[in-house]
Design a protein around this motif. Sequence first.
Motif, mmCIF file in Angstrom:
data_model
loop_
_atom_site.group_PDB
_atom_site.id
_atom_site.type_symbol
_atom_site.label_atom_id
_atom_site.label_comp_id
_atom_site.label_asym_id
_atom_site.label_seq_id
_atom_site.Cartn_x
_atom_site.Cartn_y
_atom_site.Cartn_z
ATOM 1 N N THR A 2 0.834 -1.199 0.000
ATOM 2 C CA THR A 2 0.000 0.000 0.000
ATOM 3 C C THR A 2 0.869 1.250 0.000
ATOM 4 N N PRO A 3 0.736 2.126 -1.007
ATOM 5 C CA PRO A 3 1.645 3.278 -1.100
ATOM 6 C C PRO A 3 1.168 4.487 -0.318
ATOM 7 N N ASP A 4 2.107 5.401 -0.046
ATOM 8 C CA ASP A 4 1.758 6.727 0.430
ATOM 9 C C ASP A 4 1.497 7.607 -0.791
ATOM 10 N N LEU A 5 0.990 8.814 -0.526
ATOM 11 C CA LEU A 5 0.812 9.778 -1.604
ATOM 12 C C LEU A 5 2.179 10.307 -2.021
ATOM 13 N N GLN A 6 2.465 10.260 -3.316
ATOM 14 C CA GLN A 6 3.768 10.679 -3.842
ATOM 15 C C GLN A 6 3.998 12.171 -3.570
ATOM 16 N N PRO A 7 5.164 12.546 -3.027
ATOM 17 C CA PRO A 7 5.434 13.965 -2.768
ATOM 18 C C PRO A 7 5.417 14.792 -4.050
ATOM 19 N N GLU A 8 5.026 16.045 -3.912
ATOM 20 C CA GLU A 8 4.953 16.950 -5.056
ATOM 21 C C GLU A 8 6.316 17.114 -5.716
ATOM 22 N N GLY A 9 6.327 16.996 -7.041
ATOM 23 C CA GLY A 9 7.550 17.190 -7.799
ATOM 24 C C GLY A 9 8.441 15.981 -7.898
ATOM 25 N N ASP A 10 8.075 14.868 -7.261
ATOM 26 C CA ASP A 10 8.898 13.657 -7.295
ATOM 27 C C ASP A 10 8.428 12.722 -8.406
ATOM 28 N N LEU A 11 9.373 12.269 -9.218
ATOM 29 C CA LEU A 11 9.119 11.277 -10.256
ATOM 30 C C LEU A 11 9.877 10.009 -9.884
ATOM 31 N N MET A 32 4.276 9.946 -10.554
ATOM 32 C CA MET A 32 4.588 11.370 -10.501
ATOM 33 C C MET A 32 3.684 12.091 -9.515
ATOM 34 N N GLY A 33 4.285 12.826 -8.562
ATOM 35 C CA GLY A 33 3.522 13.677 -7.663
ATOM 36 C C GLY A 33 3.293 15.035 -8.307
ATOM 37 N N ALA A 41 0.140 7.491 -12.039
ATOM 38 C CA ALA A 41 1.090 6.403 -12.247
ATOM 39 C C ALA A 41 0.737 5.671 -13.531
ATOM 40 N N VAL A 42 1.763 5.196 -14.218
ATOM 41 C CA VAL A 42 1.563 4.374 -15.407
ATOM 42 C C VAL A 42 2.517 3.185 -15.341
ATOM 43 N N PHE A 43 1.992 2.000 -15.629
ATOM 44 C CA PHE A 43 2.771 0.767 -15.688
ATOM 45 C C PHE A 43 2.910 0.337 -17.133
ATOM 46 N N ARG A 44 4.080 -0.144 -17.482
ATOM 47 C CA ARG A 44 4.327 -0.698 -18.812
ATOM 48 C C ARG A 44 4.652 -2.168 -18.648
#
Length: 200
Positions: A2-11, A32-33, A41-44
């Motif tokens: 289970t993830p946290d919310l991605q910080p702003e500006g972080d890829l 990407m935050g 988020a995108v998965f390939r």
Amino acid sequence: MTPDLQPEGDLSLSLQIQDKRIANPYQLQAEMGLTKWAEVAVFRGFQPDDWIFGTEIGLLTKEPYLLSVGFVNWSPHLDVDPQPYIEAGYYTEHHKVIVGAIHAGYKNEAILGYAYDFNERWRVQVDFQSGSENSSTIGFTCNVTRDFQFNPALYVNNGPKHDLFGYIVFTYTFHLWVAAKETQRRSHRQKPSSDVAGAR
């Protein structure tokens, strides 16, 4: 996990390897935050060839609370509908607790998660999603550096046989921009050069 919310500006760019009974065995992920309350988020996937999309919107992001909504597992290429979810989290320095629900296919399922951060380098976490086709997981995250981490986990199927599946992900995070408040906070905080960011 289970993830946290991605910080702003972080890829964050990840390589995910897992048992094919969990999902696509080889995946690349970009997360990407966009703001302090929104990420995409995108998965390939490669076996089969696939693109999978997800997002998370923080409705309440005031520490130590997090209430978020979003969707995961949307695959237009394979005609798979998005799975909307809602999660509530309580995050302290060491203890993180998450409860929520997700709508998958034709039914609603429960989500439970608990993580313990020993320090800024090590985290252990357990997760559960109801449904006989889903799994419980136990794993850990190691922040090797501030921006590089790896996360192995063991999935235990909820079905009658409780089959075991393996999973590991390697992640590197680029800080494309930093919110003004975070820049000010970092400039006033002294830390050793070996300090690492908290695990996701």
